[in-house]
Scaffold this motif. Sequence first.
Motif, short mmCIF file in Angstrom:
data_model
loop_
_atom_site.label_atom_id
_atom_site.label_comp_id
_atom_site.label_asym_id
_atom_site.label_seq_id
_atom_site.Cartn_x
_atom_site.Cartn_y
_atom_site.Cartn_z
N TYR A 17 57.91 55.12 3.97
CA TYR A 17 56.61 55.05 4.63
C TYR A 17 56.71 55.73 5.98
O TYR A 17 57.80 55.83 6.57
CB TYR A 17 56.17 53.59 4.83
N TYR B 227 52.03 44.74 1.70
CA TYR B 227 51.00 45.69 2.11
C TYR B 227 50.12 45.11 3.22
O TYR B 227 49.53 45.85 4.01
CB TYR B 227 50.16 46.12 0.91
N ARG C 169 52.60 56.97 2.34
CA ARG C 169 53.74 56.85 1.44
C ARG C 169 54.46 58.19 1.38
O ARG C 169 53.83 59.25 1.26
CB ARG C 169 53.25 56.44 0.05
N PRO D 111 50.09 53.63 0.43
CA PRO D 111 51.28 52.84 0.07
C PRO D 111 51.11 51.94 -1.13
O PRO D 111 52.03 51.77 -1.93
CB PRO D 111 51.54 52.01 1.34
N ASN D 112 49.93 51.34 -1.32
CA ASN D 112 49.74 50.37 -2.39
C ASN D 112 49.93 51.00 -3.76
O ASN D 112 49.34 52.04 -4.07
CB ASN D 112 48.34 49.75 -2.29
#
Length: 302
Positions: free
Chosen positions: A153, A95, A163, A200-201
Amino acid sequence: MELYSERHGKRDLKQHTYCINENMYSLLLSCCTKYKKNLTKIFQLPCHNSFVDEDYIKFNEKIFSQRINSKIPSLFRNESGAIAAPKSGDNYDQYALLDLIEFFGKNIKDVREAWNNENYRNYKNIYIYDSSKVFNEFKNSINELFSEAGLLYELNDEKIIERLVDDDVLTPEIETSFESLTDKQLHDLLESAIDFYRTPNNSARQESLEKLWGALERLKTYYESLNKKESVQKIVKNMAHEDEDFYKMFDDEFKLLTKIGNNYNIRHHETNQKDLPDKNYYDYLFNRCLSLIALSVKYLLK
């Protein structure tokens, strides 16, 4: 760009993933490095050529490295402390690489590098412009790498990495429909849930469900002149168009999603609540709850 085997269906289906392996990390980092001089506006190194007695600008590698170390401290570096791609067996934060890509996207500017004199070539100067046409080129290069590797992504036009989700329920039409809501708190909860959902995380999955279930509870009290139970009944009645089967189905769905929110660590975090047993359930539950809310919004009476 599709190759022969892709055009003619001779290649196995690409496996989608959120995991950036060492090979893809290296390719994505190389893509960023290619555009490093487009950051010269914020990392300038004033220089002077004494032979021709002229000033010029170079990219300041030292300040760039120091700034990135401060801005993205978990970005992988090699033993000498330089930004590098990890090798097999190295521990790295993928990340942090996505942070680096966003940093480039938000800061790159159009530049032109040229010799001071084509005949003598004493030095190269970087000419900096305020425009950012190069961003589209950078974005397309990054997204092509994401796509080729099956990485879910995407760097969007707002210069943020989102995401992606296979078979996603969330559409631009659904987001637009939420803009019509007169209840600002409901609107803000939905907007926040969507932002976390796209982050995304993995740690944002919990936040996305918590905000969405908060929006569900807020929706159930939409009609302020009624108590919560009566308000839900009015919402369901509007959705069902006097069809008893659909009334029962929507009513059951509200009750079931409420039960899930109470029994699992979604809205509350008490000792008698359970964790979701599979990380894939986060997206499933988000899309299921979002579908109910999105449909409900279509039938809310102003």
